[in-house]
Design a protein around this motif. Structure first.
Motif, PDB file in Angstrom:
ATOM      1  N   SER A   1       9.124  -3.227  15.593  1.00 33.60           N
ATOM      2  CA  SER A   1       8.134  -2.182  15.845  1.00 33.60           C
ATOM      3  C   SER A   1       7.464  -1.724  14.562  1.00 33.60           C
ATOM      4  CB  SER A   1       8.799  -0.986  16.539  1.00 33.60           C
ATOM      5  OG  SER A   1       9.301  -1.336  17.808  1.00 33.60           O
ATOM      6  N   LEU A   2       8.220  -1.717  13.449  1.00 33.49           N
ATOM      7  CA  LEU A   2       7.674  -1.231  12.170  1.00 33.49           C
ATOM      8  C   LEU A   2       6.987  -2.320  11.359  1.00 33.49           C
ATOM      9  CD1 LEU A   2      10.649   1.050  11.027  1.00 33.49           C
ATOM     10  CD2 LEU A   2       8.412   1.808  11.855  1.00 33.49           C
ATOM     11  N   SER A   3       7.041  -3.570  11.834  1.00 35.89           N
ATOM     12  CA  SER A   3       6.520  -4.679  11.025  1.00 35.89           C
ATOM     13  C   SER A   3       5.024  -4.550  10.765  1.00 35.89           C
ATOM     14  CB  SER A   3       6.824  -6.012  11.714  1.00 35.89           C
ATOM     15  OG  SER A   3       6.213  -6.060  13.001  1.00 35.89           O
ATOM     16  N   ASN A   4       4.256  -4.083  11.757  1.00 39.45           N
ATOM     17  CA  ASN A   4       2.810  -3.932  11.554  1.00 39.45           C
ATOM     18  C   ASN A   4       2.500  -2.873  10.497  1.00 39.45           C
ATOM     19  OD1 ASN A   4       2.162  -5.899  13.402  1.00 39.45           O
ATOM     20  ND2 ASN A   4       1.866  -4.469  15.100  1.00 39.45           N
ATOM     21  N   LEU A   5       3.289  -1.812  10.487  1.00 40.05           N
ATOM     22  CA  LEU A   5       3.075  -0.770   9.478  1.00 40.05           C
ATOM     23  C   LEU A   5       3.404  -1.292   8.088  1.00 40.05           C
ATOM     24  CD1 LEU A   5       4.474   2.421  11.261  1.00 40.05           C
ATOM     25  CD2 LEU A   5       2.092   1.731  10.970  1.00 40.05           C
ATOM     26  N   ALA A   6       4.423  -2.145   8.005  1.00 40.78           N
ATOM     27  CA  ALA A   6       4.772  -2.733   6.703  1.00 40.78           C
ATOM     28  C   ALA A   6       3.637  -3.615   6.201  1.00 40.78           C
ATOM     29  CB  ALA A   6       6.066  -3.530   6.817  1.00 40.78           C
ATOM     30  N   GLN A   7       3.092  -4.423   7.088  1.00 41.71           N
ATOM     31  CA  GLN A   7       1.978  -5.290   6.700  1.00 41.71           C
ATOM     32  C   GLN A   7       0.741  -4.477   6.332  1.00 41.71           C
ATOM     33  OE1 GLN A   7       1.947  -8.586   6.204  1.00 41.71           O
ATOM     34  NE2 GLN A   7       4.148  -8.586   6.628  1.00 41.71           N
ATOM     35  N   ALA A   8       0.504  -3.400   7.069  1.00 42.54           N
ATOM     36  CA  ALA A   8      -0.658  -2.556   6.778  1.00 42.54           C
ATOM     37  C   ALA A   8      -0.540  -1.907   5.406  1.00 42.54           C
ATOM     38  CB  ALA A   8      -0.816  -1.490   7.854  1.00 42.54           C
ATOM     39  N   SER A   9       0.685  -1.545   5.010  1.00 39.02           N
ATOM     40  CA  SER A   9       0.890  -0.943   3.692  1.00 39.02           C
ATOM     41  C   SER A   9       0.497  -1.913   2.585  1.00 39.02           C
ATOM     42  CB  SER A   9       2.353  -0.531   3.522  1.00 39.02           C
ATOM     43  OG  SER A   9       2.718   0.426   4.491  1.00 39.02           O
ATOM     44  N   LEU A  10       0.795  -3.183   2.773  1.00 36.36           N
ATOM     45  CA  LEU A  10       0.448  -4.183   1.759  1.00 36.36           C
ATOM     46  C   LEU A  10      -1.034  -4.522   1.789  1.00 36.36           C
ATOM     47  CD1 LEU A  10       3.508  -6.605   2.156  1.00 36.36           C
ATOM     48  CD2 LEU A  10       3.123  -4.914   0.378  1.00 36.36           C
ATOM     49  N   SER A  11      -1.583  -4.674   2.991  1.00 36.78           N
ATOM     50  CA  SER A  11      -2.995  -5.071   3.082  1.00 36.78           C
ATOM     51  C   SER A  11      -3.921  -3.974   2.574  1.00 36.78           C
ATOM     52  CB  SER A  11      -3.339  -5.430   4.531  1.00 36.78           C
ATOM     53  OG  SER A  11      -3.165  -4.312   5.386  1.00 36.78           O
ATOM     54  N   THR A  12      -3.584  -2.719   2.775  1.00 38.60           N
ATOM     55  CA  THR A  12      -4.450  -1.634   2.302  1.00 38.60           C
ATOM     56  C   THR A  12      -4.304  -1.394   0.815  1.00 38.60           C
ATOM     57  OG1 THR A  12      -2.718  -0.069   2.980  1.00 38.60           O
ATOM     58  CG2 THR A  12      -4.558  -0.417   4.505  1.00 38.60           C
ATOM     59  N   ALA A  13      -3.318  -2.020   0.184  1.00 40.96           N
ATOM     60  CA  ALA A  13      -3.149  -1.869  -1.261  1.00 40.96           C
ATOM     61  C   ALA A  13      -3.907  -2.925  -2.041  1.00 40.96           C
ATOM     62  CB  ALA A  13      -1.659  -1.939  -1.624  1.00 40.96           C
ATOM     63  N   ARG A  14      -4.177  -4.052  -1.425  1.00 45.11           N
ATOM     64  CA  ARG A  14      -4.809  -5.151  -2.138  1.00 45.11           C
ATOM     65  C   ARG A  14      -6.262  -4.840  -2.471  1.00 45.11           C
ATOM     66  NH1 ARG A  14      -2.205  -8.206   2.152  1.00 45.11           N
ATOM     67  NH2 ARG A  14      -0.237  -9.027   1.381  1.00 45.11           N
ATOM     68  N   LYS A  15      -6.682  -5.310  -3.660  1.00 42.32           N
ATOM     69  CA  LYS A  15      -8.087  -5.195  -4.042  1.00 42.32           C
ATOM     70  C   LYS A  15      -8.876  -6.259  -3.297  1.00 42.32           C
ATOM     71  CE  LYS A  15      -7.340  -2.110  -7.353  1.00 42.32           C
ATOM     72  NZ  LYS A  15      -7.886  -0.751  -7.354  1.00 42.32           N
ATOM     73  N   VAL A  16      -9.868  -5.822  -2.545  1.00 42.93           N
ATOM     74  CA  VAL A  16     -10.667  -6.778  -1.774  1.00 42.93           C
ATOM     75  C   VAL A  16     -11.835  -7.257  -2.600  1.00 42.93           C
ATOM     76  CG1 VAL A  16     -10.005  -5.750   0.420  1.00 42.93           C
ATOM     77  CG2 VAL A  16     -12.040  -4.924  -0.740  1.00 42.93           C
ATOM     78  N   ALA A  17     -12.405  -8.410  -2.195  1.00 45.84           N
ATOM     79  CA  ALA A  17     -13.531  -8.996  -2.920  1.00 45.84           C
ATOM     80  C   ALA A  17     -14.714  -8.036  -2.909  1.00 45.84           C
ATOM     81  CB  ALA A  17     -13.921 -10.329  -2.279  1.00 45.84           C
ATOM     82  N   GLY A  18     -15.324  -7.855  -4.065  1.00 49.59           N
ATOM     83  CA  GLY A  18     -16.477  -6.971  -4.177  1.00 49.59           C
ATOM     84  C   GLY A  18     -16.117  -5.534  -4.456  1.00 49.59           C
ATOM     85  N   GLN A  19     -14.851  -5.206  -4.354  1.00 47.92           N
ATOM     86  CA  GLN A  19     -14.419  -3.830  -4.613  1.00 47.92           C
ATOM     87  C   GLN A  19     -14.364  -3.583  -6.113  1.00 47.92           C
ATOM     88  OE1 GLN A  19     -10.634  -2.909  -2.937  1.00 47.92           O
ATOM     89  NE2 GLN A  19     -10.715  -0.755  -3.465  1.00 47.92           N
ATOM     90  N   ASP A  20     -14.724  -2.378  -6.513  1.00 47.49           N
ATOM     91  CA  ASP A  20     -14.684  -2.013  -7.921  1.00 47.49           C
ATOM     92  C   ASP A  20     -13.230  -1.999  -8.387  1.00 47.49           C
ATOM     93  OD1 ASP A  20     -14.991  -1.091 -10.450  1.00 47.49           O
ATOM     94  OD2 ASP A  20     -15.814   0.870  -9.898  1.00 47.49           O
ATOM     95  N   GLY A  21     -12.913  -2.944  -9.262  1.00 49.79           N
ATOM     96  CA  GLY A  21     -11.547  -3.042  -9.740  1.00 49.79           C
ATOM     97  C   GLY A  21     -11.119  -1.862 -10.580  1.00 49.79           C
ATOM     98  N   ASN A  22     -12.096  -1.077 -11.086  1.00 51.31           N
ATOM     99  CA  ASN A  22     -11.768   0.084 -11.913  1.00 51.31           C
ATOM    100  C   ASN A  22     -11.751   1.383 -11.120  1.00 51.31           C
ATOM    101  OD1 ASN A  22     -11.592  -1.467 -14.302  1.00 51.31           O
ATOM    102  ND2 ASN A  22     -13.817  -1.456 -14.509  1.00 51.31           N
ATOM    103  N   ALA A  23     -11.954   1.269  -9.809  1.00 48.80           N
ATOM    104  CA  ALA A  23     -11.970   2.476  -8.979  1.00 48.80           C
ATOM    105  C   ALA A  23     -10.558   3.043  -8.867  1.00 48.80           C
ATOM    106  CB  ALA A  23     -12.515   2.158  -7.590  1.00 48.80           C
ATOM    107  N   ILE A  24     -10.434   4.347  -9.055  1.00 52.95           N
ATOM    108  CA  ILE A  24      -9.142   5.014  -8.959  1.00 52.95           C
ATOM    109  C   ILE A  24      -8.697   5.046  -7.501  1.00 52.95           C
ATOM    110  CG2 ILE A  24      -7.976   7.236  -9.230  1.00 52.95           C
ATOM    111  CD1 ILE A  24      -9.590   7.711 -11.714  1.00 52.95           C
ATOM    112  N   TYR A  25      -7.409   4.849  -7.279  1.00 49.95           N
ATOM    113  CA  TYR A  25      -6.861   4.874  -5.928  1.00 49.95           C
ATOM    114  C   TYR A  25      -7.188   6.199  -5.244  1.00 49.95           C
ATOM    115  CZ  TYR A  25      -3.514   5.398  -2.168  1.00 49.95           C
ATOM    116  OH  TYR A  25      -2.937   5.642  -0.946  1.00 49.95           O
ATOM    117  N   LYS A  26      -7.660   6.100  -4.022  1.00 55.36           N
ATOM    118  CA  LYS A  26      -8.017   7.280  -3.256  1.00 55.36           C
ATOM    119  C   LYS A  26      -6.836   7.714  -2.393  1.00 55.36           C
ATOM    120  CE  LYS A  26     -11.490   9.056  -0.019  1.00 55.36           C
ATOM    121  NZ  LYS A  26     -12.671   8.705   0.809  1.00 55.36           N
ATOM    122  N   GLN A  27      -6.486   8.959  -2.514  1.00 57.94           N
ATOM    123  CA  GLN A  27      -5.307   9.476  -1.830  1.00 57.94           C
ATOM    124  C   GLN A  27      -5.386   9.251  -0.324  1.00 57.94           C
ATOM    125  OE1 GLN A  27      -4.624  13.690  -2.273  1.00 57.94           O
ATOM    126  NE2 GLN A  27      -2.413  13.469  -2.051  1.00 57.94           N
ATOM    127  N   GLY A  28      -4.288   8.746   0.239  1.00 60.86           N
ATOM    128  CA  GLY A  28      -4.198   8.540   1.677  1.00 60.86           C
ATOM    129  C   GLY A  28      -4.807   7.258   2.175  1.00 60.86           C
TER     130      GLY A  28
END
Length: 630
Positions: free
Chosen positions: A219-246
């Motif tokens: 049941s928690l596996s999707n949340l675990a995957q979401a935690s990793l996917s939302t942490a990754r820098k995506v293509a085109g994203q500003d690599g110097n952008a500060i992490y946004k809370q939440g």
């Protein structure tokens, strides 16, 4: 008279004779009875002598018969378990659904009781029966385990926790009827296994932990995957952008764990005995906690690769996981240590980030290839202040790791994991004011920024004036970002910033110090000292007391002042200053130059007789120009 007397006597005599006759008969009868008694005694003795041995044999036979009965009874009791085994075997080798759960467990109870009785006899002849009953009891218990597993499995289809989190709903529990069945089965298995393997987790508890643990993990596996996917820098994203809370899924992941673990704890309390609750819950959550630990390690690797921008993710993870573990500890009394261990890598990275952020400021300033020639602030100043502003959103986790480091413990250049976990005297100050620690860290950050900017400015900017403007602009930007954020109540009026502001002003006014020397009056006439500044000063009278050489020197001072003043004013206007900086430096120059020039002008402005050849500005004109500098 004689005849009358003889009549009664005759009657009495006759009665006496009768009595004597009866007495004789009685004597004769007594003799006969005595003879009979003698004969009877002889006969009785003869009978006793004949029957005595027979009576003794009869008694022995009665005792023997009693013993035989007892042996037969013991044989029957010994045969009873064997007969019972056959009866119970038919029940226990059938499925509980066919027999009925209540009858099936009654059969187990009878078998268990028989096994206890056989064990209490310690007869070698019972060992085979004990073995058979133990084997049969294992079969019955295994069948109950299968029923227990099937009941657990029916309601263990994975769910999507995010839906419950978004709605604020309670996570699903097992139905009351189901928990009642499971409780009954567990109690039955517990009674059997408690005598077979005391102190260990019962088979039914193991089944529950396995089945429900798998349900929680999936049941928690999707949340675990979401935690990793939302942490990754995506293509085109500003690599110097500060992490946004939440923006990372770790918060939802922790909420999902809390909801599911709490639901399982409620189920466990309904099914198992009090002494089993903690152990069953820990085993149930073991698999999902292992996945959680792996997920945090992956997030930690990401944070380390992007520490400058994503260290705030580490602070957020520390906060949400710590809060979750405290709430679970309060509710269940378990799991806090396990979650703390899973959090350890992220916490160590967060601790090291404080020193690395300071080191990053130094290295980035040293890498600057140039500084603005107009003295404007550099982007790193706003970036550093933005860091501090962002940190105010993570004060609880930050102050926690600052307490563990101790006041100033972040100053180490290489605060690695291998050393950061070593306790120091300061790290034991758990009562330290967290906000004060953050204030000290912020001041250290600002000090690091300004000291390195000053050093770089001295080597790259020519002239103290532009160096002063450069420092003042960066200080103004720092103060503005403090006032406009949550830093204001934490930092307030910083004495260090006041010192730096004074230093920048001093650097700037030092450039005006050269022209101030032109306005210093050290000339004396031969006859008398020139009158001092005052209402009665007359420039013509002062000049009359000077010789031509001294007058020429005054003219040269005016001429040099005009040139230098115009250059400094032009430079002042060419610099890019923050509004507050322009006001501050303008006032400083005006307060510094205007009194000196006014005194000098009043004494010597008649040197060119009002032609303006040497005296370019009167007091009012110069005051107006100086005022315009603000």
């Amino acid at each position: 008279m004689a005849v009358q007397r003889r009549g009664p006597l005759a009657e009495e005599a006759a009665e006496v004779e009768v009595l004597y006759a009866n007495l004789e008969k009685l004597k004769s009868l007594s003799k006969k009875i005595q003879g009979s008694m003698s004969r009877l005694e002889v006969s009785g003795r003869t009978v006793q002598d004949a029957i005595g041995p027979v009576y003794g044999n009869t008694q022995r036979l009665q005792v023997m018969n009693t013993n035989v009965d007892r042996v037969l009874e013991a044989i029957e009791r010994a045969r009873e378990p064997l007969d019972m085994t056959k009866r119970e075997e038919r029940i226990l080798r059938s499925r509980p659904e066919r027999i009925g759960l209540a009858d099936y467990m009654s059969s187990i109870d009878r078998t268990n009781q028989a096994l206890r009785e056989l064990k209490s006899t310690n007869l070698r002849s019972n060992q085979q029966a004990i073995s058979e009953l133990s084997s049969l009891l294992s079969v019955g218990t295994q069948s109950l385990e299968d029923v227990f597993r099937e009941l657990c499995r029916r309601d263990s289809q994975p769910i999507e926790p995010l839906g419950y989190i978004m709605k604020g709903s309670e996570f699903p529990r097992l139905a009351q009827q189901k928990t009642a069945q499971l409780r009954t089965i567990n109690a039955q298995i517990y009674n059997y296994t408690s005598q077979m393997s005391p102190g260990e987790l019962t088979p039914s508890a193991k089944v529950y932990a396995q089945e429900r643990g798998q349900y929680v993990t999936l049941s928690l596996s999707n949340l675990a995957q979401a935690s990793l996917s939302t942490a990754r820098k995506v293509a085109g994203q500003d690599g110097n952008a500060i992490y946004k809370q939440g923006s990372n899924g770790a918060g939802s992941y922790a909420s999902g764990m809390q909801g599911m673990y709490t639901a399982e704890y409620d189920n466990i309390c309904q099914i198992f005995s009090r002494e089993e609750w903690g152990q069953v819950l820990s085993n149930t959550c073991q698999s999902s906690l292992a996945v959680f630990g792996n997920t945090l390690r992956d997030l930690d690797a990401h944070i380390k690769s992007n520490l400058i921008t994503d260290c705030y993710l580490a602070y957020e993870i520390i906060e949400v996981v710590s809060n979750t573990s405290f709430r679970l500890e309060e509710r269940t009394g378990e799991l806090k240590h396990a979650m703390s261990e899973a959090l350890r890598p992220v916490r160590e990275t967060a601790k090291s980030s404080l020193a690395i952020l300071l080191s990053d400021i130094r290295s980035r300033i040293q890498q600057l290839s140039s500084l603005p020639i107009d003295g404007s602030a550099v982007p790193i100043t706003s970036e550093v202040m933005q860091r501090l502003q962002t940190m105010t959103s993570y004060l609880p986790p930050l102050t926690s790791i600052m307490r563990s480091l101790g006041d100033g413990g972040w100053s180490a250049p290489n605060n690695s994991t291998s050393t950061s976990s070593i306790p120091t005297v300061k790290s034991f100050d758990v009562g330290a004011d967290g906000k004060q620690l953050f204030s000290h860290y912020s001041n250290d950050t600002i000090e690091t920024l300004l000291s390195n900017l000053e050093s770089r400015a001295k080597s790259m900017l020519r002239g103290k004036s532009v160096q002063g403007v450069f420092l003042a602009n960066n200080i103004a930007l720092i103060e503005r970002m403090i006032r406009s954020s949550e830093l204001q109540p934490l930092l307030g009026s910083s004495e260090k910033l006041a010192t730096w502001r004074k230093k920048s002003s001093q650097l700037y006014t030092d450039a005006w110090g050269e022209i101030s020397k032109l306005l210093l009056d050290v000339i004396n006439t031969k006859n008398s000292r020139p009158p001092s500044m005052g209402q009665g000063v007359n420039s013509a009278d002062v000049l009359k007391a000077l010789n031509s050489k001294e007058k020429d020197a005054i003219k040269e001072k005016f001429r040099s002042f005009n040139v230098s003043f115009d250059e400094l004013v032009a430079k002042h206007k060419s610099y890019k200053m923050e509004p507050e900086v322009r006001r501050m430096l303008g006032r400083e120059v005006q307060m510094y130059i205007e009194p000196l020039y006014g005194r000098f002008w009043e004494r010597y402005h008649e040197v060119d007789k009002g032609k303006g050849k040497y005296v370019k500005y009167d007091k009012g004109q110069l005051s107006s120009i100086l005022a315009s500098l603000s």
